[in-house]
Design an enzyme around this catalytic site. Structure first.
Site, PDB file in Angstrom:
ATOM      1  NE  ARG A   1      -3.847   0.481   2.031  1.00  0.00           N
ATOM      2  CZ  ARG A   1      -5.044   0.466   2.629  1.00  0.00           C
ATOM      3  NH1 ARG A   1      -5.253   1.151   3.724  1.00  0.00           N
ATOM      4  NH2 ARG A   1      -6.035  -0.220   2.113  1.00  0.00           N
TER       5      ARG A   1
ATOM      6  CD  GLN B   1     -12.826  -1.845  -0.792  1.00  0.00           C
ATOM      7  OE1 GLN B   1     -11.997  -1.806   0.096  1.00  0.00           O
ATOM      8  NE2 GLN B   1     -14.054  -2.303  -0.592  1.00  0.00           N
TER       9      GLN B   1
ATOM     10  NE  ARG C   1     -10.285  -5.544   0.398  1.00  0.00           N
ATOM     11  CZ  ARG C   1      -9.572  -4.525   0.915  1.00  0.00           C
ATOM     12  NH1 ARG C   1     -10.192  -3.511   1.471  1.00  0.00           N
ATOM     13  NH2 ARG C   1      -8.250  -4.514   0.826  1.00  0.00           N
TER      14      ARG C   1
ATOM     15  CB  CYS D   1     -14.158   1.047   0.164  1.00  0.00           C
ATOM     16  SG  CYS D   1     -13.791   2.801   0.399  1.00  0.00           S
TER      17      CYS D   1
ATOM     18  CG  ASP E   1     -13.714   6.158  -0.534  1.00  0.00           C
ATOM     19  OD1 ASP E   1     -13.665   6.007   0.707  1.00  0.00           O
ATOM     20  OD2 ASP E   1     -12.705   6.086  -1.272  1.00  0.00           O
TER      21      ASP E   1
HETATM   22  N1   CP Z   1     -11.238  -0.495   2.576  1.00  0.00           N
HETATM   23  C1   CP Z   1      -9.964  -0.541   2.998  1.00  0.00           C
HETATM   24  O1   CP Z   1      -9.015  -0.749   2.249  1.00  0.00           O
HETATM   25  O2   CP Z   1      -9.828  -0.371   4.344  1.00  0.00           O
HETATM   26  P1   CP Z   1      -8.441  -0.138   5.118  1.00  0.00           P
HETATM   27  O3   CP Z   1      -7.911   1.203   4.670  1.00  0.00           O
HETATM   28  O4   CP Z   1      -8.816  -0.170   6.569  1.00  0.00           O
HETATM   29  O5   CP Z   1      -7.497  -1.239   4.745  1.00  0.00           O
HETATM   30  N1  NVA Z   2     -10.153   6.524  -0.992  1.00  0.00           N
HETATM   31  C1  NVA Z   2      -9.778   6.054   0.328  1.00  0.00           C
HETATM   32  C2  NVA Z   2      -9.988   4.584   0.407  1.00  0.00           C
HETATM   33  C3  NVA Z   2      -9.649   3.962   1.739  1.00  0.00           C
HETATM   34  C4  NVA Z   2      -9.841   2.480   1.740  1.00  0.00           C
HETATM   35  C5  NVA Z   2      -8.330   6.420   0.619  1.00  0.00           C
HETATM   36  O1  NVA Z   2      -7.486   6.277  -0.283  1.00  0.00           O
HETATM   37  O2  NVA Z   2      -8.048   6.855   1.734  1.00  0.00           O
END
Ligand code: CP
Ligand code: NVA
Length: 320
Positions: free
Chosen positions: A114, A144, A304, A276, A236
């Site tokens: 990430r 996601q 997930r 999400c 979101d």
């Molecule tokens: N939806 C999602 O990716 O949640 P987190 O940011 O908690 O991993």
């Molecule tokens: N769009 C949000 C999604 C989190 C799962 C972010 O990037 O923070």
């Protein structure tokens, strides 16, 4: 008894990595969904499916769902996950991304990352000799979107021909819903304030894919118009991770895009509400909608786990 995909009977994806949805062909998505369904219904059959396999989790941003589902997913298949906190220093600051990829390739069997920059996950994939999975970048959140469309298919019984309306910020989740939806034949409507639209090149990519599957992609500024007759209404957060500095400004622009019971009333009467998570209750969605029987947000979160277990199994079972 349900047939089980085991290490002895490998079925594989057409790709080694999941960096972005554009990597996947339709058959890959179908394979992930079929296996996720089996894993969900009989998790015990997969208790040793990744026995002895190791996964590195690199996170530059916080996470609840993604981290827990990947860690629990590995453990529940007999494997192990190592969490690498890269909130400080960020990936590439202490040593090059190329060298991180080459080191990890000597010790573990897969990398989940990430990152802020999408190019960081691309670079990991370029230099690793093991599978690399995008666990969210500023551009995409493919795990996601896979779990989301798996959930929608589960709830409605089909995907092709459905209409999903995304309301809010044209962000990473929106991009993934556009591209994956178009591949699956789901029409995606997106309503955003002016200046917060999804990236034009990703909209074009989705439109091109949609032409092949009979789906449509439309952008709107009016949320009511976008949601009219939709089978799913999705939202979101208004400020994604890394955009917290702009929360105040965004809080002034986005309120007309809040998903309320009133907005849900414009959708199909059987429509589901999707998010999400994490949700900022009272901002992009009201408590009443998120906690309503129409809400499948926590089913998305559960899925997930099942979808990513399927993905890991398909990517890692061959020892690649
Ligand atoms: N939806 C999602 O990716 O949640 P987190 O940011 O908690 O991993
Ligand atoms: N769009 C949000 C999604 C989190 C799962 C972010 O990037 O923070």
């Amino acid at each position: 008894m349900t047939p089980v995909i085991t290490l002895e009977k490998p079925e594989t994806l057409s790709v080694r990595n999941l960096v972005a949805e554009r990597d996947l062909v339709r058959r890959d998505i179908e394979l992930v969904f079929q296996l996720a369904e089996r894993i969900k219904s009989a998790p015990g059959d997969y208790a040793q499916a990744l026995r002895g396999k190791q996964l590195a989790l690199i996170f530059e941003k916080p996470s609840l769902r993604t981290r827990v589902t990947f860690e629990v997913g590995m453990t529940s298949m007999g494997g192990f996950a190592v969490y690498l906190d890269h909130t400080k220093p960020r990936l590439g600051e202490r040593e090059s991304i190329k060298d991180v990829a080459r080191n990890l390739s000597r010790w573990v069997d897969g990398i989940v990352a990430r990152t802020f920059a999408h190019s960081a996950v691309e670079e990991l994939a370029e230099h690793a000799s093991i599978p690399v999975v995008n666990a969210l970048t500023d551009l995409f959140h493919p795990c996601q979107a896979l779990a989301d469309y798996f959930t929608l298919g589960e709830k409605v019984g089909r995907l092709k021909g459905l209409k999903l309306a995304y309301v809010g910020d044209g962000n990473n989740v929106c991009h993934s819903l556009l591209v994956t939806g178009a591949k699956l034949g789901v029409t995606v409507h997106v309503a955003t304030p002016q200046g917060f639209e999804p990236k034009a090149e990703i909209v074009e990519e989705a439109k091109t894919l949609a032409r092949k599957t009979g789906a449509k992609v439309h952008l709107y500024s009016d949320p009511v118009e976008a949601v009219a007759g939709a089978n799913a209404v999705y939202t979101d957060v208004w400020a994604s991770m890394g955009q917290e500095y702009a929360s105040h400004l965004r809080g002034q622009v986005f309120p007309p895009y809040r998903v309320t019971e009133g907005l849900m009333a414009s959708a199909d009467p059987s429509a589901v509400f999707m998010h999400c998570l994490p949700a900022h209750r009272g901002q992009e969605v009201t408590d009443a909608v998120l906690d309503s029987p129409q809400s499948v947000a926590f089913d998305q979160a559960e899925n997930r786990l099942h979808v990513q277990k399927a993905l890991l199994l398909l990517l890692m079972q061959n020892g690649r």
